[in-house]
Write a protein that holds these residues in place. Structure first.
Motif, short mmCIF file in Angstrom:
data_model
loop_
_atom_site.label_atom_id
_atom_site.label_comp_id
_atom_site.label_asym_id
_atom_site.label_seq_id
_atom_site.Cartn_x
_atom_site.Cartn_y
_atom_site.Cartn_z
N GLU A 1 -1.35 13.65 4.66
CA GLU A 1 -0.80 13.33 3.35
C GLU A 1 0.61 13.26 3.28
O GLU A 1 1.16 12.39 2.28
CB GLU A 1 -1.59 14.48 2.54
N GLY B 1 -7.79 11.08 0.74
CA GLY B 1 -6.67 11.52 -0.13
C GLY B 1 -6.69 11.74 -1.69
O GLY B 1 -5.89 12.14 -2.27
N ASP C 1 4.22 9.18 1.01
CA ASP C 1 5.00 9.78 -0.16
C ASP C 1 5.14 9.06 -1.15
O ASP C 1 6.07 9.28 -2.17
CB ASP C 1 6.14 10.51 0.70
N GLY D 1 -5.87 16.25 7.41
CA GLY D 1 -5.67 15.59 6.11
C GLY D 1 -4.67 16.04 5.52
O GLY D 1 -3.56 15.31 4.71
N SER D 2 -4.09 17.51 5.35
CA SER D 2 -2.82 18.10 5.06
C SER D 2 -1.66 17.08 5.76
O SER D 2 -0.59 16.84 4.93
CB SER D 2 -2.80 19.39 5.20
N TYR E 1 -7.37 9.31 8.02
CA TYR E 1 -6.71 9.11 6.62
C TYR E 1 -6.13 7.65 6.08
O TYR E 1 -5.45 7.39 6.71
CB TYR E 1 -5.74 10.19 6.51
N ARG F 1 -5.31 5.87 2.02
CA ARG F 1 -5.83 6.18 0.61
C ARG F 1 -6.31 4.64 0.05
O ARG F 1 -6.92 4.54 -0.96
CB ARG F 1 -4.48 6.30 -0.22
N THR G 1 4.68 4.44 2.49
CA THR G 1 3.30 4.41 2.70
C THR G 1 3.09 3.50 4.12
O THR G 1 3.43 2.64 4.15
CB THR G 1 2.49 3.68 1.70
#
Length: 193
Positions: free
Chosen positions: A128, A72, A132, A124-125, A157, A159, A136
């Motif tokens: 994502e 991300g 926010d 991924g979009s 995905y 982060r 998380t």
């Protein structure tokens, strides 16, 4: 890239795809006493090179299970021009050659075929949106609609850095038969339980 319990784990993102080389004149003996400084390195190439890309695609096409971990992070990096003596294949120079700094974009998933790349970008979009800042997810997001299928390539995905135990849990989860998979966490991504 690593092989974990027979599954290829491929990390996508700047810190995993940029390959650095020592600038000429860096004394190898100093490497024994101190860590090379950033200014002593130059951008060499973008991983994977053509032969590794071909090997990965061929392996996946022949059913090799693979998990791509998306982090991300922005695909753009800003570097001193001295660290970028030439723009490597796979990088896009966003600044031109006149600046003292080089702003490069390393488009994600370019090493995959068009169909797999589009699927990874869409995943991924969607994932994502789960990160926010206030809510998380506590676990990595995975492609839920492929659980129980024979698709060998899966996207994950998160982060945060993923440890080996978490990766093993992710692998077990994404390659689980459909009847034992929980339903409905999100439309395009699911947290690992």
């Amino acid at each position: 890239m690593l092989n974990l319990d027979g599954v290829l784990v491929i990390y996508e993102g700047l810190k995993h795809r940029l390959r650095w080389e020592q600038q000429p004149g860096w004394f190898a003996a100093l490497e024994l006493t101190e860590r090379p400084r950033l200014e002593s390195r130059v951008l060499g190439h973008i991983w994977p090179d053509h032969s590794v890309q071909t090997m990965i695609r061929r392996a996946i096409d022949h059913g090799q299970k693979a998990v791509v971990v998306l982090d991300g992070q922005s695909p753009i990096i800003d570097l001193p021009r001295a660290s970028v003596p030439r723009i490597p294949t796979g990088a896009i120079d966003l600044t031109g050659s006149d600046d003292d700094r080089a702003s490069l974009c390393i488009p994600p998933l370019t090493w995959l075929g068009p169909k797999d790349r589009a699927r990874g970008e869409a995943f991924g979009s969607g994932a994502e949106g789960l990160f926010d800042g206030q809510n998380t997810p506590s676990a990595p997001c995975v492609e839920d609609d492929l659980i129980g299928t024979r698709e060998p390539l899966r996207f994950v995905y998160d982060r945060r850095p993923l440890g080996i135990d978490t990766l093993r849990d992710v692998i077990a989860r994404v390659f689980t038969p459909q009847h034992s998979a929980p339903q409905g966490l999100c439309p395009s991504a699911r947290k690992v339980a």
